[in-house]
Enzyme design. Structure first.
Site, PDB file in Angstrom:
ATOM      1  N   HIS A 121      30.063  38.378  34.297  1.00 62.11           N
ATOM      2  CA  HIS A 121      28.825  38.954  33.913  1.00 62.11           C
ATOM      3  C   HIS A 121      27.336  38.776  34.494  1.00 62.11           C
ATOM      4  O   HIS A 121      26.439  39.565  33.839  1.00 62.11           O
ATOM      5  CB  HIS A 121      28.551  38.211  32.066  1.00 62.11           C
ATOM      6  CG  HIS A 121      30.049  38.540  31.508  1.00 62.11           C
ATOM      7  ND1 HIS A 121      29.786  39.492  29.844  1.00 62.11           N
ATOM      8  CD2 HIS A 121      31.412  39.104  31.613  1.00 62.11           C
ATOM      9  CE1 HIS A 121      31.092  39.903  29.350  1.00 62.11           C
ATOM     10  NE2 HIS A 121      31.366  39.620  30.710  1.00 62.11           N
ATOM     11  N   SER A 165      31.280  43.871  37.193  1.00 58.85           N
ATOM     12  CA  SER A 165      32.477  44.275  37.279  1.00 58.85           C
ATOM     13  C   SER A 165      32.186  44.625  38.911  1.00 58.85           C
ATOM     14  O   SER A 165      31.418  45.678  39.579  1.00 58.85           O
ATOM     15  CB  SER A 165      33.207  45.237  36.820  1.00 58.85           C
ATOM     16  OG  SER A 165      33.521  44.844  35.901  1.00 58.85           O
ATOM     17  N   LYS A 224      39.863  51.683  27.222  1.00 64.31           N
ATOM     18  CA  LYS A 224      41.030  51.686  27.673  1.00 64.31           C
ATOM     19  C   LYS A 224      41.777  50.475  28.010  1.00 64.31           C
ATOM     20  O   LYS A 224      43.485  50.240  28.667  1.00 64.31           O
ATOM     21  CB  LYS A 224      40.136  51.828  29.219  1.00 64.31           C
ATOM     22  CG  LYS A 224      41.024  52.233  30.812  1.00 64.31           C
ATOM     23  CD  LYS A 224      40.123  53.544  31.543  1.00 64.31           C
ATOM     24  CE  LYS A 224      40.791  53.295  33.077  1.00 64.31           C
ATOM     25  NZ  LYS A 224      40.307  53.890  33.666  1.00 64.31           N
ATOM     26  N   ASP A 225      41.057  49.061  27.896  1.00 65.20           N
ATOM     27  CA  ASP A 225      41.829  47.852  28.229  1.00 65.20           C
ATOM     28  C   ASP A 225      42.794  47.500  26.897  1.00 65.20           C
ATOM     29  O   ASP A 225      44.198  47.033  27.099  1.00 65.20           O
ATOM     30  CB  ASP A 225      40.567  46.884  28.178  1.00 65.20           C
ATOM     31  CG  ASP A 225      40.161  46.772  29.054  1.00 65.20           C
ATOM     32  OD1 ASP A 225      40.594  47.575  30.052  1.00 65.20           O
ATOM     33  OD2 ASP A 225      39.120  45.243  28.713  1.00 65.20           O
ATOM     34  N   GLU A 268      61.516  29.277  40.454  1.00 62.78           N
ATOM     35  CA  GLU A 268      61.048  30.261  39.270  1.00 62.78           C
ATOM     36  C   GLU A 268      60.502  31.010  40.190  1.00 62.78           C
ATOM     37  O   GLU A 268      59.849  31.116  40.962  1.00 62.78           O
ATOM     38  CB  GLU A 268      59.926  29.679  38.126  1.00 62.78           C
ATOM     39  CG  GLU A 268      61.101  28.972  37.042  1.00 62.78           C
ATOM     40  CD  GLU A 268      61.448  29.675  36.554  1.00 62.78           C
ATOM     41  OE1 GLU A 268      61.347  30.289  35.481  1.00 62.78           O
ATOM     42  OE2 GLU A 268      63.057  29.339  36.760  1.00 62.78           O
TER      43      GLU A 268
END
Lengths: 237, 218, 399
Positions: free
Chosen positions: C211, C215, C239-240, C283
């Site tokens: 922040h 981005s 959108k998220d 894994e």
């Protein structure tokens, strides 16, 4: 609304299972009968409780009768010797032998594998177990097997430590199904599959509900997102 | 870095057409509502897991058979039933007599066992199946301590229970005295006399449908 | 701050301005207008982590960290605890989904140069998170005390022992002295918890760093005008949200319809210190590093290479000398990076196979290319590469 949906749905599932049970025995129920009369003389179910058997639709009375027929350790008596009592519903089904040493002694030094997750840990799962049970055959005359082992074509080395456990007509199925060897092998593997994956039916049903819910939400959000972003696209291009 | 300084302040975006707002409001309400419902549904398995391994549907018939042949008059024996301490007493004639003494019964909250704290076959003056044998769940109805048993002595031949936590007093049949905090009589479990020397706890012959879960307070 | 007609007032606001802070950071926050769906994966990782922590707490209530009871307590959760199988499935599926999200998130950062100035700390805190997640996942995998738990732990602790200087001490602190037993399991349980909660703290740093810089975006150029940005809400919430629904559908499909994909069946057999299972495979999310570990015929060498493969990532912001962020405008690096992703996936596949013949060759080629990319291509490519021209603005970029 979803919150009441789940328990109501589970209750619906439970009644569904019980209804089936009233009509005819399921493969799992027949498999349990074979387990109870044949397998359980050597093989343990260390992680499964008697009460869990309601999952294949056995009635509480039947499970209680089965539990009462099995003895479980119950501390020591007044003389300090170990004592047993009839099992309760909440007890683990456990092993037919009091300890591992006695289990080995009774089986040429081998420990009969526990059944709790066998259909999972055995490569090939329940189908493999069925194959093994059906692959006993008379030994070819020229073959020499190690002592305490039996001819079985399911294995690369053609033998197994377990004597042929099943033969035709060995159990008398309550629902009248003819207890042929292939039938019993199939039923036992169905039972062991349930034992290893006790929640598979619930899992599928809840999964379908969750996916349906998410699909609806996806559609709603797609409409919303398109509507919101239309404004930017409009000015951008 | 300098990029931060260049960063423009966010601006209110392009004007929203009036008709669109209304429809979007309905849609967003539906989405937020569906999202919250989904979150609640997600909480269900987590909260449900707090119930642990309890399986109430199948019901557990916990029966224990107790040999009371070595229990002498005036003594009590403590066994465990469903994790609770259960007192089994063999009562002396003096103890039995005390249960019907008016000056004692006057001081009891519920001398006639009207409140559901026992199976029906124990709703009597001795609160048990047979007068000589008393069976009580030893959990004080006040806040759950285990009352201690005062054996009959030359001074007080009736015997009684007193709770070490807050001084509640019970007579030998588990009936609570008025001048103490406990509100109800001690619970009586379902009991069947198998023979003169064996008691079965967990099943009541005189009240087969009795469930210990239905009593007023344990 | 952009709505002067509703000044922040009120009792709470004057004492603790969380409402306005939330509004500033999550409602009005300026986001580049051209982020692709790849920018959703940070949110996915956060959601997966949240589900892991919640389900982990509820599992912990029914788990017993002792070698004699751990296995049966897991069986009890799976079979007898009300909805326990579902809570455990959410936890087990969550790990895989978290790693998927993290790998995509990191790959996106590498592709679009999100690690470059001024976002170096964003990249470094992110790598810190990745390592903490790996530690938590490793510790968590030991807890059921199945065969794979036990032998996986044995292998890793022996590897730790081979680290010069600090290794033996670290291994000894983890084990508590007496081999892999009761004390060690208890410590690993605590480690699992502590790392899980440390992750939350580092996420706070990671998001705070995000922040500050804002981005990055697919062009790699900073937004300059108001036209280049949109407020976080409602643009990126929708959108998220949409992406999240799809992510959760994959998650649900995994736990409800393919639960066996998540576990190695051997872990449903209780740990037996006398018998090592025939095929030990890690894994899937550890497989690339496991392949690197086995790629060289040297204990210490393998350790150094696999530790180095993580360490080199920390230097990436300084290894990359190009002024251009996004690989979109770097025609050569673009292919080099694609090669890196393929090499990493190949390493992962090789890690699930026995390290002989073909798969050993694949691991070796993979390792060589991995290091080649970071140590040679990243620093020296800018000298020879002719970048494509950058756009002047984010306007017109696909939304």
């Amino acid at each position: 609304m979803k919150r009441i949906f789940f328990p109501a749905f589970l209750a619906f599932l439970a009644t569904g299972i019980c209804k089936n049970a009233a009509l005819a025995d399921t493969p799992q129920q027949r498999g349990f009968q074979v387990y109870r009369q044949v397998c359980s003389t050597c093989h343990s179910l260390d992680q499964v409780r008697f009460a869990d058997l309601s999952g294949i639709g056995l009635s509480v009375a039947d499970i209680k009768a089965y539990a009462a027929s099995r003895q479980v350790p119950d501390g020591v008596d007044d003389d300090g010797d170990p004592k047993t009592r009839p099992a309760h519903l909440s007890d683990l089904i456990g092993s037919p032998y009091p300890n591992e040493a006695m289990a080995r002694m009774a089986n040429h030094g081998d420990l009969p594998p526990d059944f709790s997750r066998l259909a999972m840990t055995e490569e090939g799962g329940a189908a493999r177990i069925e194959t093994i049970l059906r692959s006993y055959a008379p030994k070819p005359a020229d073959l020499v097997l190690p002592p305490g082992s039996y001819y079985n074509t399911a294995f690369a080395q053609n033998h197994i430590g377990m004597p042929p456990p099943l033969h035709d007509g060995q159990v008398k199925y309550v629902d009248g199904t003819a207890a042929t060897l292939p039938q019993m092998a199939q039923d036992v593997s169905a039972y062991l599959d349930w034992v290893a994956h006790p929640h598979s039916m619930e899992r599928t049903h809840i999964g379908l509900g969750v996916l349906a819910y998410l699909a609806v939400l996806t559609v709603l959000l797609a409409i919303m997102k398109r509507r919101v972003w239309k404004r930017v696209k409009g000015t951008g291009s | 870095m300098t990029q931060d300084a260049d960063r423009p302040t966010p601006l209110p975006s392009c004007p929203v057409p009036g008709g669109g707002t209304r429809r979007r409001d309905v849609l967003s309400t539906v989405i937020v509502g569906a999202g919250c419902a989904g979150a609640c549904a997600l909480a269900y398995p987590f909260l449900d897991s707090l119930n642990g391994t309890k399986n109430t549907e199948l019901g557990e018939d916990d029966l224990i058979d107790v040999d009371i042949s070595t229990l002498r008059p005036g003594q009590q024996l403590v066994v465990t039933w469903r994790g609770w301490p259960v007192f089994i007493q063999r009562r002396t004639p003096e103890m039995l007599a005390s249960l019907r003494m008016v000056d004692i019964t006057q001081r009891l909250r519920d001398p006639d066992s009207k409140i559901l704290q026992q199976p029906r076959d124990a709703v009597n003056w001795h609160r048990s199946v047979v007068p000589e044998i008393g069976v009580l769940i030893g959990i004080c109805t006040h806040l759950g301590c285990v009352p201690s048993y005062a054996t009959p002595s030359p001074n007080d031949r009736s015997g009684k229970y007193s709770c070490p936590c807050h001084g509640s007093q019970f007579d030998v049949a588990g009936r609570v005295f008025k001048d103490a905090p406990a509100p109800y009589n001690l619970p009586v479990p379902p009991v069947t006399m198998l023979s003169a020397t064996h008691v079965r706890i967990g099943q009541s012959k005189g009240d087969p449908d009795f469930s210990i879960a239905s009593i007023q307070q344990i | 701050m952009n709505e002067p007609n509703t000044p922040p007032t009120g009792w709470l606001e004057t004492r603790l301005p969380i409402v306005s802070a939330f509004r500033r950071e999550y409602v009005d926050f300026a986001m580049p207008r051209n982020l692709s769906y790849l920018w959703n994966f940070g949110a996915f990782a956060t959601i997966a982590l949240g589900l892991l922590i919640v389900s982990g707490i509820f599992l912990a209530l029914n788990y017993t960290p002792s070698p004699t009871e751990a296995f049966s307590s897991i069986e009890t959760i799976d079979r007898h605890v009300a909805s326990g199988w579902l809570v455990r499935a959410i936890h087990m599926g969550g790990v895989s989904m978290l790693f998927v999200a993290l790998y995509v998130h990191m790959a996106r950062s590498l592709y679009y140069g999100s690690y470059k100035a001024p976002r170096e700390l964003l990249w470094l805190t992110g790598l810190g998170l990745f390592i903490l997640v790996m530690i938590a996942a490793f510790a968590g995998y030991i807890l059921p005390w199945g065969q794979m738990s036990y032998w996986g732990a044995t292998v890793v602790i022996n590897a730790l022992n081979a680290v010069p200087l600090i290794g033996p001490s670290l291994a000894s602190w983890l084990l508590g002295g007496e081999g892999l037993g009761s004390v060690a399991l208890h410590r690993i349980y605590v480690l699992h918890f502590v790392t899980a909660f440390s992750i939350i703290g580092v996420i706070v740093l990671h998001v705070a760093a995000l922040h500050v810089t804002g981005s990055n975006n697919p062009t790699g150029i900073e937004p300059k005008t108001a036209e280049d940005v949109v407020p976080f809400h409602p643009y990126y919430t929708t959108k998220d949200g949409l992406g999240l629904c799809l992510f959760l559908m994959v998650y649900a499909a995994l736990i409800f319809f393919a639960p066996d994909l998540l576990t190695l069946a051997n872990n449903y057999a209780m740990a037996n210190p006398l018998v090592t299972p025939g095929d030990i495979t890690p894994e899937w999310y550890f497989a690339p590093f496991y392949a690197i570990l086995r790629a060289v015929p040297s204990k210490l060498g393998g350790l150094l290479l696999s530790a180095g493969s993580l360490a080199v990532l920390f230097a990436v912001p300084w290894l990359d000398r190009s002024p251009i962020r996004s690989a979109r405008y770097r025609p050569v690096l673009r292919w080099a990076l694609l090669g890196l992703f393929l090499a990493f996936i190949a390493l992962g596949v090789a890690g699930m196979h026995k390290p002989t013949g073909f798969w050993l060759g694949v691991s070796r080629l993979g390792v060589i290319y991995y290091y080649l990319y970071f140590l040679v291509l990243l620093p020296f490519l800018p000298r020879v590469e002719i970048p494509r021209s950058l756009p002047a603005t984010l306007r017109g970029e696909g939304a």
